[in-house]
Design a protein around this motif. Structure first.
Motif, mmCIF file in Angstrom:
data_model
loop_
_atom_site.group_PDB
_atom_site.id
_atom_site.type_symbol
_atom_site.label_atom_id
_atom_site.label_comp_id
_atom_site.label_asym_id
_atom_site.label_seq_id
_atom_site.Cartn_x
_atom_site.Cartn_y
_atom_site.Cartn_z
ATOM 1 N N LYS A 81 -2.717 4.198 -6.352
ATOM 2 C CA LYS A 81 -2.943 2.809 -5.602
ATOM 3 C C LYS A 81 -4.451 2.461 -5.529
ATOM 4 O O LYS A 81 -5.301 3.217 -5.351
ATOM 5 C CB LYS A 81 -2.199 2.898 -4.398
ATOM 6 N N ASN A 109 -4.100 7.865 -1.819
ATOM 7 C CA ASN A 109 -3.353 8.484 -2.759
ATOM 8 C C ASN A 109 -3.005 9.819 -2.412
ATOM 9 O O ASN A 109 -3.588 10.864 -2.876
ATOM 10 C CB ASN A 109 -3.926 8.401 -4.188
ATOM 11 N N VAL A 161 -4.013 -4.783 -2.803
ATOM 12 C CA VAL A 161 -3.872 -3.531 -3.533
ATOM 13 C C VAL A 161 -2.820 -3.502 -4.546
ATOM 14 O O VAL A 161 -1.904 -3.960 -4.348
ATOM 15 C CB VAL A 161 -3.312 -2.279 -2.115
ATOM 16 N N MET A 163 0.683 -1.361 0.041
ATOM 17 C CA MET A 163 -0.153 -0.260 0.008
ATOM 18 C C MET A 163 0.797 1.239 -0.005
ATOM 19 O O MET A 163 0.439 2.172 -0.522
ATOM 20 C CB MET A 163 -0.952 0.142 1.291
ATOM 21 N N TYR A 180 4.096 9.046 1.498
ATOM 22 C CA TYR A 180 3.166 8.119 1.138
ATOM 23 C C TYR A 180 2.869 7.181 2.303
ATOM 24 O O TYR A 180 3.818 6.524 2.612
ATOM 25 C CB TYR A 180 3.644 7.428 -0.020
ATOM 26 N N THR A 212 -1.781 -0.996 -8.492
ATOM 27 C CA THR A 212 -1.529 0.097 -9.037
ATOM 28 C C THR A 212 -2.293 0.332 -10.320
ATOM 29 O O THR A 212 -2.836 -0.595 -11.057
ATOM 30 C CB THR A 212 -0.214 0.608 -9.381
#
Length: 454
Positions: free
Chosen positions: A307, A294, A239, A18, A92, A241
């Protein structure tokens, strides 16, 4: 639970997946061009002021530049938000899954997320509304593509025997990332947890019990290693992309969804209002959680890597019987042999406008339906007292699906507010998320039995 093999994987794997920095926005140069810019529907920055243009406001308070016909030319955006900050300033995953800083006690009262970016469509400029008289007002010729729902009628209250409630499921010191893994596992298994948001609640609990009913296996939601192993074998980590495409950014979108049905009726479509709303629905996510996953990302910039949840593939079985369980706020779909195919959280009726009881059948299925509002048979919306034909779209009153039942004006349908499913009441019908309603609609046909269980 013989299928749940112990794995060496741990919850740390999800956290790393993540929080991995998959940001291609770092390749974009950060520029300052004043405090705000105006972004056109195709994502470009407007560098001139067209003649004859004027301003209005969207629901977030942003200025919207429109032409003389009400068409949107560009939407106000923060320059700082439109151009992502340099990589050294982007963070992040910090506190994103343990401290849960983005949720208030009221899950629908959080207004911190206010996406800026391109929108398309038009805004009605004439304040007068064409309200059609009720007398002899025809319904649309293509009845199959319109829904007429939720009669405002008082039905006799019948005292039903109380069914024992299923025990509350608690998780032991699980992070948000581990709860996301559980929600994705349930979504892929066909027992929907609703909009995936990394929060443990009633929809997740109901999905766990439905999974056990479907498989005959006991699910330990605290065994993250076993859940991760099952995810690995059913599509990979929870998760992944996704790269935002020009089509994603272009829409079409509308500036806002008005409350007044008469204003809705003047629009050509009740589309999504933003790229983030459209992407959240595509990936079975709560929109606020998508933005939390994000941080700092502008979803209107094509080429941006974000993501997203890696949800399950839609079920493709044939449904022979549907049970709408009012007490559980859940819909169950069974095949001809009585096996549970899928389960969905639902909003089913209310005290003022209860759902029907007994058994009926599916009459027809409409994809992307319009909605006919008739105050003589529907609930009273605002001051509207005339028939209104409201256009289709995911933000329409019935969302993207209308499964009409043999009892007139009742149906199973989608919703413009997926994160509220199972937490709020409906006006009498059965309301699912748009993606759950679409999956169910593709597995049913006219004649399928629908049983309302009190």
């Amino acid at each position: 639970m013989n299928r749940f093999l112990k794995s060496a994987l741990s919850g740390t794997v999800i956290v790393l997946a993540m929080s991995a920095a998959m940001d291609n926005a770092s390749a974009q140069q950060y520029r300052r061009q004043g405090s705000v810019v105006f972004v056109t529907p195709n994502g470009e920055i407007l560098d001139y002021m067209p003649q004859g243009s004027g301003y209005t406001r969207d629901r977030s308070g942003n200025r919207v530049l429109v032409d003389g016909y009400g068409n949107i030319i560009a939407t106000e955006a923060r320059a700082r938000g439109y151009y992502p900050p340099p990589p050294s300033r982007q963070v992040y995953g910090r506190d994103a899954y343990n401290n849960d800083p983005y949720y208030s006690e009221d899950p629908y009262g959080d207004t911190r997320y206010s996406e800026r970016g391109a929108v398309t469509g038009s805004i009605p400029r004439d304040a007068s509304i064409d309200r059609q008289p009720l007398d002899n007002q025809p319904y649309p010729e293509n009845e199959g593509n319109y829904a007429s729902i939720e009669p405002d009628q008082q039905q006799p209250q019948v005292t039903q025997p109380t069914r024992p409630a299923e025990p509350v499921i608690t998780l032991k010191n699980k992070s948000k990332s581990e709860i996301v893994a559980l929600q994705v596992f349930l979504d892929r298994a066909g027992t929907s947890p609703g909009a995936i948001d990394g929060r443990m609640g009633a929809n997740v609990t109901k999905a766990i019990y439905a999974y056990e009913q479907m498989t005959g296996e006991k699910l330990d939601p605290n065994n993250t290693d076993a859940i991760l192993e099952q995810l690995r074998m059913s599509g990979g980590l929870p998760v992944g992309t996704y790269t935002i495409t020009p089509a994603d950014a272009a829409g079409p979108y509308v500036a806002e969804i008005p409350e007044d049905y008469a204003v809705k009726a003047q629009m050509t479509s009740l589309s999504f209002t933003s790229t983030s709303e459209a992407l959240a629905e595509r990936f079975h996510m709560d929109e606020a959680f998508l933005k939390e996953l994000n941080p700092g990302v502008d979803f209107t910039v094509p080429g941006t890597i974000i993501k997203v949840i890696n949800p399950g593939e839609p079920k493709t079985s044939s449904v022979a019987r549907i049970v709408a369980d009012k007490a559980k706020k859940q819909v169950f779909a069974y095949d001809a042999s009585g096996n549970l195919i899928s389960a969905y959280p639902a909003s089913i009726g209310s005290n003022d406008t209860p759902s029907p009881s007994g058994t009926m059948k599916v009459d027809r299925v409409a994809f992307n339906p319009g909605y006919t509002y008739n105050p003589k048979i529907n609930f009273q919306q605002g001051a509207n007292d005339k028939v209104l034909n409201i256009p289709p779209g995911p933000n329409g009153p019935v969302g993207t699906i209308w499964i009409a039942l043999s009892k007139p004006t009742y149906g199973i349908h989608g919703t413009p507010d997926p994160s509220k499913i199972g937490r709020t009441q409906s006006h009498g019908c059965v309301r699912l998320t748009n993606w759950d309603a679409t999956e169910l609609a593709k597995m049913v046909k006219p004649g399928v039995v629908v049983e309302f269980l009190d």
